[in-house]
Design a protein around this motif. Structure first.
Motif, PDB file in Angstrom:
ATOM      1  N   TYR A 155       0.829  -1.202   0.000  1.00  0.00           N
ATOM      2  CA  TYR A 155       0.000   0.000   0.000  1.00  0.00           C
ATOM      3  C   TYR A 155       0.865   1.254   0.000  1.00  0.00           C
ATOM      4  O   TYR A 155       1.724   1.426   0.863  1.00  0.00           O
ATOM      5  CB  TYR A 155      -0.945  -0.007   1.198  1.00  0.00           C
ATOM      6  CG  TYR A 155      -2.082  -0.994   1.041  1.00  0.00           C
ATOM      7  CD1 TYR A 155      -3.321  -0.586   0.552  1.00  0.00           C
ATOM      8  CD2 TYR A 155      -1.908  -2.338   1.342  1.00  0.00           C
ATOM      9  CE1 TYR A 155      -4.358  -1.493   0.383  1.00  0.00           C
ATOM     10  CE2 TYR A 155      -2.936  -3.248   1.176  1.00  0.00           C
ATOM     11  CZ  TYR A 155      -4.167  -2.823   0.699  1.00  0.00           C
ATOM     12  OH  TYR A 155      -5.182  -3.715   0.526  1.00  0.00           O
ATOM     13  N   MET A 156       0.594   2.140  -0.978  1.00  0.00           N
ATOM     14  CA  MET A 156       1.341   3.378  -1.058  1.00  0.00           C
ATOM     15  C   MET A 156       1.116   4.245   0.176  1.00  0.00           C
ATOM     16  O   MET A 156       1.995   5.022   0.574  1.00  0.00           O
ATOM     17  CB  MET A 156       0.940   4.153  -2.332  1.00  0.00           C
ATOM     18  CG  MET A 156       1.695   5.443  -2.545  1.00  0.00           C
ATOM     19  SD  MET A 156       3.510   5.254  -2.509  1.00  0.00           S
ATOM     20  CE  MET A 156       3.757   4.198  -3.950  1.00  0.00           C
ATOM     21  N   GLU A 160       4.139   6.324   1.937  1.00  0.00           N
ATOM     22  CA  GLU A 160       4.116   7.779   2.048  1.00  0.00           C
ATOM     23  C   GLU A 160       4.005   8.221   3.503  1.00  0.00           C
ATOM     24  O   GLU A 160       4.602   9.226   3.903  1.00  0.00           O
ATOM     25  CB  GLU A 160       2.967   8.343   1.212  1.00  0.00           C
ATOM     26  CG  GLU A 160       3.194   8.195  -0.283  1.00  0.00           C
ATOM     27  CD  GLU A 160       2.105   8.858  -1.111  1.00  0.00           C
ATOM     28  OE1 GLU A 160       1.121   9.358  -0.508  1.00  0.00           O
ATOM     29  OE2 GLU A 160       2.236   8.888  -2.345  1.00  0.00           O
ATOM     30  N   GLY A 198       6.274   6.480  -6.110  1.00  0.00           N
ATOM     31  CA  GLY A 198       5.092   7.110  -5.543  1.00  0.00           C
ATOM     32  C   GLY A 198       4.363   8.023  -6.496  1.00  0.00           C
ATOM     33  O   GLY A 198       4.620   8.063  -7.706  1.00  0.00           O
ATOM     34  N   HIS A 199       3.408   8.805  -5.912  1.00  0.00           N
ATOM     35  CA  HIS A 199       2.695   9.804  -6.686  1.00  0.00           C
ATOM     36  C   HIS A 199       3.672  10.829  -7.251  1.00  0.00           C
ATOM     37  O   HIS A 199       4.712  11.103  -6.665  1.00  0.00           O
ATOM     38  CB  HIS A 199       1.680  10.531  -5.791  1.00  0.00           C
ATOM     39  CG  HIS A 199       0.475   9.709  -5.446  1.00  0.00           C
ATOM     40  ND1 HIS A 199       0.221   9.265  -4.174  1.00  0.00           N
ATOM     41  CD2 HIS A 199      -0.549   9.267  -6.219  1.00  0.00           C
ATOM     42  CE1 HIS A 199      -0.910   8.579  -4.165  1.00  0.00           C
ATOM     43  NE2 HIS A 199      -1.392   8.566  -5.387  1.00  0.00           N
ATOM     44  N   THR A 270      11.344  -2.002  -0.732  1.00  0.00           N
ATOM     45  CA  THR A 270      10.937  -1.456  -2.027  1.00  0.00           C
ATOM     46  C   THR A 270      12.132  -0.873  -2.774  1.00  0.00           C
ATOM     47  O   THR A 270      12.280  -1.075  -3.991  1.00  0.00           O
ATOM     48  CB  THR A 270       9.865  -0.369  -1.823  1.00  0.00           C
ATOM     49  OG1 THR A 270       8.732  -0.940  -1.150  1.00  0.00           O
ATOM     50  CG2 THR A 270       9.411   0.205  -3.154  1.00  0.00           C
ATOM     51  N   ASN A 396       5.887  -1.769  -8.840  1.00  0.00           N
ATOM     52  CA  ASN A 396       4.779  -0.837  -9.059  1.00  0.00           C
ATOM     53  C   ASN A 396       3.457  -1.551  -9.308  1.00  0.00           C
ATOM     54  O   ASN A 396       2.403  -1.078  -8.870  1.00  0.00           O
ATOM     55  CB  ASN A 396       5.100   0.073 -10.250  1.00  0.00           C
ATOM     56  CG  ASN A 396       6.377   0.848 -10.051  1.00  0.00           C
ATOM     57  OD1 ASN A 396       7.412   0.291  -9.678  1.00  0.00           O
ATOM     58  ND2 ASN A 396       6.340   2.146 -10.307  1.00  0.00           N
ATOM     59  N   ILE A 399       1.389  -2.357  -6.195  1.00  0.00           N
ATOM     60  CA  ILE A 399       1.099  -1.277  -5.252  1.00  0.00           C
ATOM     61  C   ILE A 399      -0.346  -0.815  -5.417  1.00  0.00           C
ATOM     62  O   ILE A 399      -0.811  -0.575  -6.534  1.00  0.00           O
ATOM     63  CB  ILE A 399       2.047  -0.088  -5.464  1.00  0.00           C
ATOM     64  CG1 ILE A 399       3.492  -0.501  -5.154  1.00  0.00           C
ATOM     65  CG2 ILE A 399       1.650   1.090  -4.589  1.00  0.00           C
ATOM     66  CD1 ILE A 399       4.509   0.594  -5.399  1.00  0.00           C
ATOM     67  N   TYR A 401      -3.099   2.160  -4.373  1.00  0.00           N
ATOM     68  CA  TYR A 401      -3.109   3.563  -3.951  1.00  0.00           C
ATOM     69  C   TYR A 401      -4.346   3.897  -3.124  1.00  0.00           C
ATOM     70  O   TYR A 401      -4.605   5.069  -2.844  1.00  0.00           O
ATOM     71  CB  TYR A 401      -3.030   4.477  -5.169  1.00  0.00           C
ATOM     72  CG  TYR A 401      -1.669   4.449  -5.825  1.00  0.00           C
ATOM     73  CD1 TYR A 401      -0.704   5.388  -5.525  1.00  0.00           C
ATOM     74  CD2 TYR A 401      -1.340   3.450  -6.735  1.00  0.00           C
ATOM     75  CE1 TYR A 401       0.552   5.356  -6.103  1.00  0.00           C
ATOM     76  CE2 TYR A 401      -0.092   3.399  -7.326  1.00  0.00           C
ATOM     77  CZ  TYR A 401       0.845   4.365  -7.007  1.00  0.00           C
ATOM     78  OH  TYR A 401       2.090   4.311  -7.588  1.00  0.00           O
ATOM     79  N   THR A 404      -4.661   6.605   0.035  1.00  0.00           N
ATOM     80  CA  THR A 404      -3.661   7.669  -0.057  1.00  0.00           C
ATOM     81  C   THR A 404      -4.348   8.985  -0.350  1.00  0.00           C
ATOM     82  O   THR A 404      -5.525   9.034  -0.720  1.00  0.00           O
ATOM     83  CB  THR A 404      -2.640   7.390  -1.178  1.00  0.00           C
ATOM     84  OG1 THR A 404      -3.335   7.292  -2.431  1.00  0.00           O
ATOM     85  CG2 THR A 404      -1.883   6.108  -0.913  1.00  0.00           C
TER      86      THR A 404
END
Length: 530
Positions: A155-156, A160, A198-199, A270, A396, A399, A401, A404
């Motif tokens: 999970y992003m 983050e 990430g984003h 990661t 990726n 993952i 999102y 988030t």
């Protein structure tokens, strides 16, 4: 073997903690059916030469709410009645009296043990018999907003949130970065800016931070300057990092469990995988020819910044022992996985262990059955399959999102001024980790409490009251606008208008001044025609 030694003890001389290892009769099993019981009863059916049943009994000796027994396959009629066609097999009797054969991918000790440990209500017995403080109020400390998650996914929100805690909390204990600390932080930012999946606003923030650090020819940098950039004080458009923690795969059954340390493990796992699958990402960084780059940066980061010094010492001992043997990026991935399992094994049964997320050897058989094997009755890892699993789990494509702050207000992205809200949004404690825990939780808990107090009382910005802060932030957000991709406030625009009007008036005055002067000159020197 040790099992034979234990089983051959007489009843009187047998160690008191050793459970009975002898097989039971089929008639005893029948008497357990359709009766309510306070615990599960697992029956391992095996041949007389098999050790699987006795190994599973010993594996579950430290767990409560389950009893494991073994029975031999001599009574064929009884086994046929239960639907058992192959051995070894495991038949499970539930507390409510229902029963049935459990489905296991491989008839191996590790698979049986892992399945039984994962049953609802089955948990490790406490090492200490002393009652935990305020146990009667346990329900009040449960996480209220539990987030459903898939343990097979990454999970992003965890990555983050961990990055937020690292940059805004753990780093805050250092008022100034210099020497080895500054070098470590610069290298860490360089690598994570290239490898973090990430984003785009988060990646852009990391890239901006990296460029800023490289451009500064200073021997020391105040932490406040780093925090201002992370909080986007410069109003740079399109950069943003969440200012709150949202643990998903790293959430604990209580607020003080798991959390940050889980996320830190996931973050470095990661990075090792991203370096292995995208080796060209580190070109022109000075690290492209170093297969140990992520491990070395992790080692230095833990040494200089990690809150738990005892945990940092343990990690340093592991690094000194074998990190130099890593020769490829794939070996780096496996090295970190192996040491993570060493830490899990060391902390299994510790008071800091989350009872709902036990410290087990990871990946578990249900996540990667091909990763597990047995050689001469002993569990072994298929490292080729483990590497394949890790490269899938931390890429990726795996993952999610969900949870988030991907859909954030554009003004919030540009403002990014969350410094005043640190006291409100910082997590109360760092904590352990699903399969994972770098630190002794008790030590970290006390340190993190002191850290929260330090930030609240001595931070760059004092707490001026929640209402005042919220109103100021709301007003500041409304004033901020985006103009041609650059962040300008209304004050900036007003100054531009004032300067424009003033310059226009000045030019008009100068124009009329010289025009009137020109007319007077013509009148004074006028010569009538003859």
């Amino acid at each position: 073997m040790m099992i034979d030694f234990l089983q051959n003890h007489s009843q009187e001389s047998r160690p008191p903690a050793c459970p009975p290892l002898e097989p039971i009769q089929s008639s005893e099993i029948a008497s357990l059916f359709d009766k309510n019981s306070p615990h599960y009863t697992a029956i391992v059916v095996e041949s007389s030469s098999s050790y699987v049943g006795r190994e599973v009994i010993l594996d579950l000796i430290q767990y409560e709410n389950i009893v494991v027994k073994r029975v031999l396959n001599s009574d064929k009629a009884f086994l046929e009645k239960l639907g058992i066609t192959s051995i070894p097999s495991c038949y499970l009797i539930y507390p409510n009296g229902s029963h049935g054969l459990i489905n296991i991918l491989k008839p191996l000790r590790s698979f049986f043990s892992s399945y039984l440990k994962s049953l609802p209500g089955v948990k490790r017995k406490l090492v200490s018999q002393l009652p935990l403080p305020k146990k009667q109020n346990e329900e009040s400390t449960e996480i209220k907003a539990w987030k459903e998650f898939d343990k097979a996914k990454l999970y992003m929100a965890d990555l983050e949130s961990g990055l937020h805690y690292l940059l805004r909390v753990e780093l805050a204990t250092h008022k100034t970065l210099e020497g080895a600390e500054l070098k470590t932080f610069k290298d860490f930012v360089t690598v994570i800016a290239k490898l973090f999946p990430g984003h785009q606003p988060v990646v852009k923030l990391l890239e901006t931070l990296q460029e800023w650090l490289v451009s500064l020819p200073l021997d020391k940098i105040p932490y406040d300057a780093i925090l201002d950039l992370v909080n986007n004080k410069m109003r740079i458009s399109g950069i943003f990092l969440t200012n709150r923690v949202r643990w998903v795969g790293c959430q604990g059954s209580r607020p003080e469990l798991r959390g940050y340390t889980c996320a830190l493990w996931k973050l470095f796992h990661t990075l090792t995988v991203q370096a292995a699958v995208r080796p060209k990402a580190l070109i022109n960084t000075g690290f492209e020819d170093n297969p140990q780059v992520v491990l070395q940066i992790m080692r230095r980061y833990i040494q200089h910044f990690f809150a738990c010094k005892a945990c940092a010492q343990h990690f340093e001992e592991m690094a000194k022992e074998s990190m130099d043997a890593v020769r490829t990026l794939d070996e780096a991935v496996l090295w970190l996985w192996e040491k993570h399992n060493v830490v899990n094994d060391r902390l299994a049964g510790d008071l800091s262990e989350d009872p709902k997320f036990l410290k087990v050897q990871w990946p578990t058989p249900d996540l990667c059955p091909d990763c597990h094997d047995e050689i001469k009755g002993l569990h072994s890892w298929n490292k080729a399959q483990v590497l394949q699993f890790l490269k899938h789990h931390y890429t990726n494509e795996n993952i999610l999102y969900k949870y988030t702050e991907g859909q954030v207000n554009s003004n919030e992205i540009e403002v990014g001024d969350v410094k005043e809200r640190k006291d409100k949004n910082l997590p109360k404690k760092p904590s352990g980790n699903k399969e994972d825990k770098l630190l002794d939780q008790n030590m970290l808990d006390s340190k993190s409490k002191g850290l929260d107090k330090l930030i609240a009382n001595n931070g760059p910005v004092k707490d001026r009251g929640k209402n005042t802060v919220e109103s100021v932030l709301h007003k500041d957000t409304k004033q901020s606008v985006s103009f041609l991709g650059i962040g300008f406030s209304n004050i900036d625009m007003s100054l531009c208008v004032v300067l424009y009007v003033a310059s226009s008036l000045f030019l008009m005055i100068m124009y009329f001044f010289f025009r009137m002067r020109s007319k007077r000159w013509k009148v004074r020197y006028y010569r009538p025609a003859v």
